[in-house]
Design a protein around this motif. Sequence first.
Motif, PDB file in Angstrom:
ATOM      1  N   LYS A 237      29.046-123.849 -67.177  1.00 58.40           N
ATOM      2  CA  LYS A 237      28.352-122.615 -66.820  1.00 58.40           C
ATOM      3  C   LYS A 237      28.546-121.578 -67.910  1.00 58.40           C
TER       4      LYS A 237
ATOM      5  N   CYS B  58      30.814-121.126 -57.594  1.00 56.26           N
ATOM      6  CA  CYS B  58      29.729-122.078 -57.830  1.00 56.26           C
ATOM      7  C   CYS B  58      29.604-123.040 -56.655  1.00 56.26           C
TER       8      CYS B  58
ATOM      9  N   ARG C 291      27.439-121.681 -54.325  1.00 52.63           N
ATOM     10  CA  ARG C 291      26.230-121.207 -54.979  1.00 52.63           C
ATOM     11  C   ARG C 291      26.103-119.685 -54.982  1.00 52.63           C
TER      12      ARG C 291
ATOM     13  N   HIS D 240      25.280-122.847 -61.590  1.00 52.08           N
ATOM     14  CA  HIS D 240      25.800-123.499 -62.791  1.00 52.08           C
ATOM     15  C   HIS D 240      24.614-124.044 -63.577  1.00 52.08           C
TER      16      HIS D 240
END
Lengths: 392, 382, 256, 256, 317
Positions: D23, D60, D63, D67
Motif C-alpha cells: 500500500k 486495510c 477496508r 490497498h
Amino acid sequence: MSNGKKGGVTSLIYDPRLRSIFFQLVAIACVAGFFWHILDNANTNMAARGITTGFGFLDNQAGFGIIQSLIDYTETDTYARTFTVGLLNTLLVSMLGIFFATIVGFLMGIARLSSNWLIRKLALCYIEVFRNIPLLLQIFFWYFAVLRALPSPRMSMEMGDAFFLNIRGLYMPEPIPGAGFDYVWIALIAGVVGSYALYRYAKKIQAETGRIIPMFLPTLGMIIGLPLIVFFIAGSPLSWEYPVLKGFNFTDGITIIPEFLALLFALTIYTSAFIAEVVRSGIEAVSHGQTEAASALGLTNGQRLRLIVIPQSMRIIIPPLTNQYLNLTKNSSLATAIGYPDLVSVFAGTTLNQTGQAVEIIFMTMGVYLTISLVTSAAMNYYNSRKALIER
Amino acid sequence: MPNIPSDTLTPPQPENATGYKPLPDRAAPGNTVGIIGWVRANLFNSVGNTILTLIALYFIYQAAAWFLDWGIINADLAGDSAEACTSSGACWVFIKARFPQFIYGFYPSDEVWRINIMFGLFAFCIIGLVVDSIPGKKWFAIFTLVIFPVLAYYLMLGGAFGLEKVGTHRWGGFSLTLILAMVGIVASLPIGIVLALGRRSEMPIVRSICITYIEFWRGVPLITVLFMASVMLPLFMTAGTDTDKLVRALIGITMFQSAYMAEVVRGGLQAIPKGQYEAAEALGLGYWKKTGLIILPQALKLMIPGIVNTFIALFKDTSLVLIIGLFDLLAIVQSAITDPNWPQVSVEGYLFVAFMFWICCFSMSQYSQRLERKFSTGHKTA
Amino acid sequence: MAEDTAKTETNEKNMIELRNVNKWYGSFHVLKDINISVRRGERIVICGPSGSGKSTCIRCINRLEEHQEGDIIVNGVPLTNDLKNIDTVRREVGMVFQHFNLFPHLTVLQNCTLAPIWVRKTPKKQAEEEAMKYLERVKIPQQALKYPGQLSGGQQQRVAIARSLCMNPAVMLFDEPTSALDPEMIKEVLDVMVELAESGMTMICVTHEMGFAKTVADRVIFMDEGQIVEENEPHAFFENPQHERTKLFLSQILAH
Amino acid sequence: MAEDTAKTETNEKNMIELRNVNKWYGSFHVLKDINISVRRGERIVICGPSGSGKSTCIRCINRLEEHQEGDIIVNGVPLTNDLKNIDTVRREVGMVFQHFNLFPHLTVLQNCTLAPIWVRKTPKKQAEEEAMKYLERVKIPQQALKYPGQLSGGQQQRVAIARSLCMNPAVMLFDEPTSALDPEMIKEVLDVMVELAESGMTMICVTHEMGFAKTVADRVIFMDEGQIVEENEPHAFFENPQHERTKLFLSQILAH
Amino acid sequence: AKLDDVKKEGVVKCGVSTGLPGFSNPDDKGKWTGLDVDLCKAVAAAVLGDAEKVKYIPLNAKERFTALQSGEVDILSRNTTWTITRDGSLGINFAGVNYYDGQGFMVNKGLGVKSAKELDGAAICIQAGTTTELNLADYFRKEGGMKYQAIVFDTSDQTVKGFETGRCDVLTSDQSQLYSLRVKLKDPEQAIVLPEIISKEPLGPAVQQGDDQWFNIVKWVHFATLNAEELGVTSKNVEDMKKSDNPDIQRLLGVKDQDMGQTIGLSADWAANAIKQVGNYGEMFERNVGKDSPLDIERGLNALWTEGGIQYAPPVR
Ligand SMILES: Nc1ncnc2c1ncn2[C@@H]1O[C@H](COP(=O)(O)OP(=O)(O)OP(=O)(O)O)[C@@H](O)[C@H]1O
Ligand SMILES: Nc1ncnc2c1ncn2[C@@H]1O[C@H](COP(=O)(O)OP(=O)(O)OP(=O)(O)O)[C@@H](O)[C@H]1O
Ligand SMILES: [Mg+2]
Ligand SMILES: [Mg+2]
C-alpha cells in the motif's frame, strides 16, 4: 451573592453589596436620566416644530400606490394597511430568500467538501467572492446592471406563450382552481396524514421484526400521486389565466416584479455564501472517526449520513444557520434602495415622508424586526438546550 | 487457552527470518501518483465526478473566455472621455477618468494631498500592526487607535494648523468609506468593552441594561438605525445643536456596531481561564486593576480576529449610507454611472466597486483566519 | 495602617483561625464545621480524597470563595463582607495554585512586580530588586525576562511561588502545587517549598506528597466529605492513623 | 445469505489472510509485502515503532483503507472494489479504535443497537436485549441510558467494545485500544479484552501492552517501516528476539 | 436667532436637490448652479454680502424636511411643493414661490401616446416621498379608475434611468423637472412631455418655523429679485440704478436713507448686493431654465403679473 456573615465593624462603603446596590442605582439613574433628557428634547422640539404625536396618523388615507401587495390594497387605504402590506412583502422576500439560500448554501457547503478538486475550488471561489462584496452592491448589480439589460415588454423573451420575461418582470400563468378543486386539497391532506401513519407503522414494524420498510416511494406516491389522481378524476378542475400583452404591459397571470427578483437573487446569493461556510464547518466538525466507526460497523453510505453525520452536524449548523436567517431578514430592508415595497421602503420611507411621524414610524419598524429577532433567538435557545450533547 | 495445533505455534517463517533487511521503497503503481494520479484521484475518481469535472471545466472556459473578450481584449483603456469607448468590450476609460473622484469624493483637488497623507499614515499603521516581524505592536496599536484618529480628523477637516477647512459634505468616495469604517470600529471598541464587562457583571440591573442594549441593536437592521440617526436624532438633541449629517451617521453606526463589538469582547473575556481571575484576586488586585492589567490585555489579543471580522462586516455595511445620502464609494460610482455623458457603464462601475471592496475584505478575512489559526495553536501551549 | 495594628495585636495569637466554618455550593454542603488554628510559623499539610473539600477550604482563607457560617480570622482580621478586610487579608496571604496561573502576557519579572507596584505601591525599581531576590531564592533569576510560556512546568510553579513571596505574605497557601507537574519537575518545586518551610514561613499546603508532609509538616489534617477526620503530627499520622477512613486512604496513597 | 455460505466454505481455512499486500499513501510506500494468516480463534498482537504501518495494516483488513497490491481475504471473502464484499467483510469484522469513536448523540444502548437494527435488521427489542448482554459482559449495564459524554474514558472504550460485539463479528480488530486512557482505566479495558480472548474470539490487536501480549497472544508480529520484521509466539518473541531491530524495540518498551 | 448663527458661521447652509439641471445641479467641478441655487446665493449676498458664501447640502426628497427641521440646513431650496400639511405638521414655513409648476407626464415617443388619458395600465416611474406620488393616485382615480403601476425610486437620477431603460412607460414629475430630466436623457428627442397638467405645484424655499426674522429675510430676498425685475434693475445696471430717482428703486436698493434692510435685520444694501451678484428674477430664470439654458422653458405662469404671469411681489416700502 449569597448571605454574608455579620460581625466585625462593617464600614458601609466597603460592603460589596452596598456598593453593588449603589452602582446599580447610579446605572438606573443614568439610563433614566438619558431617556428623560431625550424625551424631553423630543417633546420640546416637536412642539416647537408643530409636529403632532401619536398613532392617529395610522387611520389616515395613504394616497399612494404600491406596486406589489399580497393583500388587497388601493390608494384609499390607510397607513395602517400600508404597514401590513410592507410587512407582508418583507416576510415574503425573506421567506423565499431563506428557502433558496438554504438550498444553494447547502449545495455549496457540500461542494466545498467534494472529493472533486475542481468543484471544491469553484465552491471556494463562489463563497469568497460573494461574501466579501457588500450586499447593497450586489442588489444594485442585479437590478441596475443585469435585469435592466432585459428587453422591453413588446420584445419579451417568452416560453410557450405562458412565461414572459422582460424588463418589467417575469410573467406567469395564474392557476384558477375550479369547482371540485377542494377534493385535491383533501387528497393532499389525506396523503400527508397517510404518510405519517405509514412512517409510524414502519417504525413499529422495524422495532418488532427488524424489517425496514422503504419509505421514499410510498410517501412520494401518497403526497404527490394521490392528489394528482384525484385531480384527474375530478376532471382537472383547474384553469390557467395566461398573461397577455394589453396596452403598455402584460396583464393577468402572476407578475414577479424585477425589484423583487433582484432583491431575491442578491439575498439568496449573499446569504448562501455564508450558509455554505456554516454547513462546511458543521460537517467538518463531525470528526472523521465518527464516519470510520460507522463504516466499521457496516453501515452503508446513506445510513452513515442519515444516522451519524447529519444528526451531529445539524446540532452545530442550526444555531449559526438561524443567525444567517435573521441576517437575511434584516438585510431584506435594503429593498428600499431599489424600491421593492418592503416594510422599510413603504412604511419607514414613503409613509414617514408623507406624515413626518418619524418617532412613531421608526419605533414601529424597529419593533417589528426586534420582535422577529427575539422570538427566533428564544426559539433557538430552547432548541439548543434541548439538543446540546450531554457531557458530564 | 483454546487448544491450537502445535505446528501453528511456529508460524511459517518468511525467507528473511534470519537476516532482516529492510525492503527498499518501491514506486507506487503509476496511476496513483504524480500528476496523472492526482488528476485521477481529484477529478476523475468516479463517473459522477468525471461528469461534474467536465461541466465545471466548460463553465470555467465560458466565463474566462467571456471575461477575456469583454474585459481585456475588446476593452478600451486609452483616452479620457466617453468618445474613447468605441469597441464592444468594457469601457475602462470611465473608471480611469473618474478614478480621483471615486477615491477622494468632492474633496477640493488642491487639498487632496491631505487625504493621501492620511492614506499613507493608515498604511503605515496597518503594516506595523500586521507584519509579525515589526516589533512594538503595542505602540502601533496605541498610535492607530488614539493618535491616528486625531491626526486624520485634523487632516481631513482642516480648519486648524493653517489647513483650509473642508466641510464633511465634500467628503466622499473610498476615503469616506474608510473613514466611516475606521471611526465605527475605533469608537465602538471602548463602548463594546464597557458593555461586555457590564454583561458579565454580577449586578443584575447593570447586566440587564447591557443585555437590553446589545440585543436591541443586534435585533434591528442597520438601515433603520441609519434612518433613525438621520431622521430622529435631531429631534432628540437639544434644539440648536449642530448635527452634521456625517456625524449623525457615525453616531448611528457606532451605537449599532458597539453591540456587535460587545459580543466580540465577551468572547475574548470568556476565553480567559478562570485561574487568571483567581490569581489576580489572590494577589490583592481589585476589580478594575484585575480587569485592566490582567484580563483585558490578554483578551484583547484574542479578540483581534473577531474585531477584524466585525470590521469586515462594517466595511461592507458602510455602503448603506448611500441610502441616507452620503457619498461613499458605492454611492459615488452609482451616481457617476447615471451621468448621461457616459454610455452604458454600469457593469464596469459596479465591477470596480466590487473589486475594491473585495480586495479589502478578502485580505482582511485571510488575515483574521491566519490569526485564528495562530491563536488556536499558540494559546494552548502558552 | 490598619494591617499593622492588626498584626501587632495578634502577634502572639493564632495566625489563621477557622471556627465552625460551613459552606454550601448551592445546596451541596461542602464544608462542615471546620475548625483549624494555625500558629505563626506552623506548617500544615491537608490531605484527603478528591472532592473532600480541601481546595474549597483553603480558598476560603483568602476569600476566593465565600463561606456562609462560622468565622475565619487571618492575622487577627476577620473575613466578612467588608472589602477593606478582604484586601488586608489578601495582602497577608500568598497563594500558589495547581495550574500556576501565571499571567502569560507579562514577563516573569513583571509577574512578580505587578502586585507590589499596584497593590503595595512600591516604587518600580525597588519592586524589581525585591523580585530578583525572590527569583534567586527559587533559583531562576536568569529567567526573569522570559515569558511564562517559555518555561517548563516546574520553573513556572517556582515563578508562581516567587510571585506570591514578593508580596511579603505572612502565610502561604499551596493548593496541590505539584500535581500538574511531570515527575522530574516535582522535586525542584518541593525543594523550594522545603527551603521556604525551613525559613519559618507559615504554610498551609494541600498535597499528596507524603514525603514532603513527613519532612516538613508540623501537623497533617485529613479531610473527607467536607469534614476534618483526623489531625495529628506527621509521624503519628502516618504510623498510627486513628480512623478507618484514614487508614484506607493512606493504604491507597502509599500503594502508588 | 452470502456470508453464511462464505463462512461454511472457509470454516477450516484461515479466517484472515493477507498475501503480499502493498500500500502507498501517495508515493509513500507504507505497507511492503505483508503476509499474515490468522486462523479462527487465533489471537495476534501487532507491535512496532510509531509510524511503522500497524494501524494502516489493520485498517486495510476492514477496508477503511484501500490497498493497492496483493490480496486480503477475510473469512473467504476477498476485499476488492466490490461494495457487496466490503459490506460482508465489515459485518464479520469488529473494530475498536484508539479514540473510541462512540456516537455522542446516541445513548450507550443506542450506540450498541444501531448497527444490529440497521445492518442486520434485528428487531429493536431483541437488539436491545443482546446489547444489554454485551454491556453486562463489559461490566457497565447500569450505564446503558447515559450518553457517551457522561462516561469516563475506560467506560467509553468498554462501550466501544460492546458495540462491536453486538454485531457478532467473527474477528475483532483493536487499534491501540488503551493508549488514550489514564493508567487506572487501562486495566479495566484490558480485563475485558482478556476475558474476550479467553472466550475464543479471533482477535488482532495493535498494542504496546506487553503484559497483555504475554498473557493472551498466540503470536506477536513486529513491524517496522511497513514490513513484518519478526513473527513469533510471545514467549519466544520476548525472551529471544531474533533481530537486532526487535531487540532494540523491546529494550525501549520494557525500560518504561 | 438664525441670522446671528449664519453671520457667525459666515455661510448659509442651503439644502438643494441631488441633481436637477436648471434648479440645482453640480457641474463637473462640483460648482452648483440653478434657480434654487441662485435663491440661496441671493440670500447669502443679502445677508453676508457675498453670494459665494453658501454651503450646499444635497438632499433627496425623503430626507429634505428632516434636514430642515434639525437645522442642518438654513434654507431648503429644493423644488419643494407648498402644501397645507407641510406647513401644518412638518414645522416648516414656505417663504414664497419661486416657480409655479404643475405635475405632468413624459412618455416615450415610440408609444404613440398623445394624452394622459391614454395611460391606463401604464407603469409609471416616480420619485419616492413627493407630492407627485399622491397626485398621481388622485388623478388616475379621478379619470375613472384607470390602473397604473407605481415604480418608485430614491433619487431623480435613478428615476430617469428607470424611464430610459424601459422599466416604466411614463415618468411623472413636476413639468419643469420633466424638461430638466429630459435633457439628461441620452436622446432627449425620444421623449415627449404630455400636455396635461394634473396638479398645482407651487415650488418655493422653506425655512424652519419659529424664527420670523429669518423667515422674513428669505421671503424678502425672493421678493426683492421680483421687484427688481419689475423695476428693471438688473445685475448689470444696479450701480447705475442706485442713482435713479425712482423712489421704488431707491427703497429697493437702499440709497438716500431709504434703509429698508434694517426692518428685517439686514444692512441697507441687502437687495443691491443680491441683485448685483445674482441678478433679478428674470435673469435667474432665463439663465437657468429659460431661453439661455438647454431647458428652454417658457416663462408662462412665472412671468411677472405685469406680463400676464402670476409672479407678484409685495412692495418694498
Ligand atoms: N464552584 C462549584 N460549584 C459547585 N460545586 C463545586 C464547586 N467547586 C467545587 N465543587 C464541589 O465541591 C466539592 C469539593 O471540591 P474541592 O475542589 O474543594 O475538592 P478537593 O478536595 O480539592 O478535590 P481535588 O483533590 O479533586 O482537588 C467537590 O464535590 C466539587 O465537585
Ligand atoms: N492518510 C495518510 N496519508 C499519508 N500518510 C499517512 C496517512 N496515514 C498514515 N500515514 C503515514 O503512514 C505511516 C504509517 O502510519 P500508521 O498510522 O499505520 O502507523 P502506526 O504504526 O499505526 O503508528 P502509531 O503507533 O503512531 O499509531 C506513517 O508514517 C504515517 O505518517
Ligand atoms: Mg482541589
Ligand atoms: Mg496507529
